[in-house]
Design an enzyme around this catalytic site. Structure first.
Site, short mmCIF file in Angstrom:
data_model
loop_
_atom_site.label_atom_id
_atom_site.label_comp_id
_atom_site.label_asym_id
_atom_site.label_seq_id
_atom_site.Cartn_x
_atom_site.Cartn_y
_atom_site.Cartn_z
N SER A 2 0.87 -1.19 0.00
CA SER A 2 0.00 0.00 0.00
C SER A 2 0.90 1.22 0.00
CB SER A 2 -0.85 0.00 1.27
OG SER A 2 -1.39 1.29 1.50
N TYR A 8 -2.52 -1.03 10.45
CA TYR A 8 -2.43 -1.27 9.00
C TYR A 8 -1.11 -0.72 8.44
CZ TYR A 8 -3.88 -1.23 4.04
OH TYR A 8 -3.96 -1.42 2.67
P1 NAD Z 1 -10.90 -6.48 -0.48
O1 NAD Z 1 -11.42 -6.37 0.90
O2 NAD Z 1 -11.85 -6.65 -1.60
O3 NAD Z 1 -9.82 -7.65 -0.59
C1 NAD Z 1 -9.21 -8.29 0.48
C2 NAD Z 1 -9.34 -9.77 0.26
O4 NAD Z 1 -8.56 -10.46 1.24
C3 NAD Z 1 -10.81 -10.25 0.42
O5 NAD Z 1 -11.13 -11.13 -0.65
C4 NAD Z 1 -10.77 -10.98 1.74
O6 NAD Z 1 -11.73 -12.03 1.84
C5 NAD Z 1 -9.37 -11.54 1.72
N1 NAD Z 1 -8.91 -11.93 3.05
C6 NAD Z 1 -9.04 -11.25 4.21
N2 NAD Z 1 -8.54 -11.97 5.22
C7 NAD Z 1 -8.10 -13.15 4.69
C8 NAD Z 1 -7.48 -14.30 5.23
N3 NAD Z 1 -7.23 -14.40 6.54
N4 NAD Z 1 -7.18 -15.32 4.38
C9 NAD Z 1 -7.45 -15.23 3.06
N5 NAD Z 1 -8.02 -14.16 2.49
C10 NAD Z 1 -8.34 -13.13 3.30
O7 NAD Z 1 -10.00 -5.17 -0.68
P2 NAD Z 1 -8.88 -4.86 -1.77
O8 NAD Z 1 -8.85 -3.39 -1.89
O9 NAD Z 1 -9.07 -5.67 -2.99
O10 NAD Z 1 -7.54 -5.30 -1.00
C11 NAD Z 1 -6.59 -6.18 -1.56
C12 NAD Z 1 -5.20 -5.78 -1.07
O11 NAD Z 1 -4.86 -4.49 -1.60
C13 NAD Z 1 -5.05 -5.68 0.44
O12 NAD Z 1 -3.81 -6.22 0.84
C14 NAD Z 1 -5.07 -4.19 0.70
O13 NAD Z 1 -4.37 -3.83 1.87
C15 NAD Z 1 -4.37 -3.69 -0.56
N6 NAD Z 1 -4.63 -2.27 -0.87
C16 NAD Z 1 -5.86 -1.84 -1.28
C17 NAD Z 1 -6.04 -0.49 -1.57
C18 NAD Z 1 -7.35 0.06 -2.05
O14 NAD Z 1 -7.44 1.29 -2.22
N7 NAD Z 1 -8.37 -0.73 -2.31
C19 NAD Z 1 -4.98 0.40 -1.43
C20 NAD Z 1 -3.75 -0.07 -1.00
C21 NAD Z 1 -3.59 -1.41 -0.73
#
Ligand code: NAD
Length: 271
Positions: free
Chosen positions: A156, A169
């Site tokens: 991130s 986080y």
């Molecule tokens: P999201 O909530 O859709 O995706 C997260 C996924 O991780 C979900 O499918 C959830 O079920 C899964 N997950 C959670 N705990 C778990 C576990 N214990 N075992 C297996 N799977 C698990 O949100 P996203 O935005 O798609 O996030 C994906 C990644 O991107 C994350 O690591 C997040 O920190 C990172 N991220 C997202 C953003 C954003 O703006 N959306 C920005 C920076 C980083």
């Protein structure tokens, strides 16, 4: 939008954690479009994962869904065993699963702290360790890839931008930066590449409150020089490049896919 060769990853086998939603789902689609077979890992939403598998198959790709909690050692080992028993090996790990449990610091519970660390950091360790073990066992197959394996950690912009109100986080993503770099240094001689993608603001569930109203989105856009919220596929495309031989000399680095968010502050003329 097809922006790379459809055979960039032909013959390669990928596992995407947290692959059934948001960024993970886009990464699954993008890797499959580039010719990889894809394991869609999910925690609890089996229907969502099976639906994505069907969509990839309907598009001519190959995919399967495997349940596992990435913070649990036995689950992670079972998932890798199932994948390797079914498809023979793995070339690409996208360690994408991540969670937020936000709280003002003085109200943050140990549970909120531990849950975020267990998924965002320990989950990366457990998955990367199984991947490295398999990459080392198999070694390089030149017809498949120049590298024995590729690990892509979903980090991130908060691996370098502090984030008040989200100390757990930001600490997990900051820790992931040194995890990724140290592992990259350790395994490079085995022809394993380890990199991270640091998304900015991408339109997914995890940050719905930041974009779901026009007012919230306007506030968010003030932080993004490129003046749009990211789409999950913006990250999918980066993952394909990092997984492919086109990036064969790239290891231990982070690609900030953030519309310029890390170019803060004061990008706008007149303040
Ligand atoms: P999201 O909530 O859709 O995706 C997260 C996924 O991780 C979900 O499918 C959830 O079920 C899964 N997950 C959670 N705990 C778990 C576990 N214990 N075992 C297996 N799977 C698990 O949100 P996203 O935005 O798609 O996030 C994906 C990644 O991107 C994350 O690591 C997040 O920190 C990172 N991220 C997202 C953003 C954003 O703006 N959306 C920005 C920076 C980083």
């Amino acid at each position: 939008m097809r922006v790379y060769r459809a055979d960039a990853l032909r013959g390669q086998r990928a596992l995407v954690t947290g692959g059934s939603s948001g960024i993970g789902a886009a990464v699954c689609r993008a890797l499959a479009m580039a010719g990889a077979r894809v394991v869609v890992n999910y925690l609890s939403n089996r229907d969502e994962a099976e639906q994505l598998v069907k969509e990839i198959q309907a598009d001519g790709g190959e995919a399967m869904a495997i349940q596992a909690d990435v913070s649990q050692e036995a689950d992670v080992q079972r998932m890798f065993r199932q994948m390797i028993d079914t498809w023979g090996s793995i070339e690409i790990l996208v360690a994408n699963a991540g969670i937020q449990r936000d709280a003002a610091f003085h109200h943050m519970s140990l549970d909120q702290w531990n849950m975020v660390m267990n998924v965002n950091l320990t989950g990366q360790f457990l998955c990367a360790r199984e991947a490295v073990r398999e990459f080392n066992r198999r070694g390089v197959i030149p017809e498949v890839s120049c590298a024995a394996g590729k690990i892509i950690s979903m980090s991130s912009v908060h691996d370098i931008i502090p984030w008040a109100g989200h100390v757990n986080y930001a600490a997990s993503k900051g820790g992931l930066l040194m995890f990724m770099k140290s592992l990259a240094q350790e395994v490079a001689r085995h022809k394993i590449r380890v990199n991270a993608i640091s998304p900015g603001a991408i339109r997914t569930e995890i940050n719905r409150s930041a974009w779901e109203t026009p007012e919230a989105e306007a506030d968010l856009l003030r932080l993004i020089p490129y003046e749009r919220v990211g789409d999950p596929m913006d990250i999918g495309h980066v993952a394909v490049w990092l997984a492919s031989d086109a990036s064969d000399y790239v290891t231990g680095t982070t690609i900030y896919a953030d519309g310029g968010m890390t170019l803060y502050p004061g990008f706008r003329e007149g303040g």
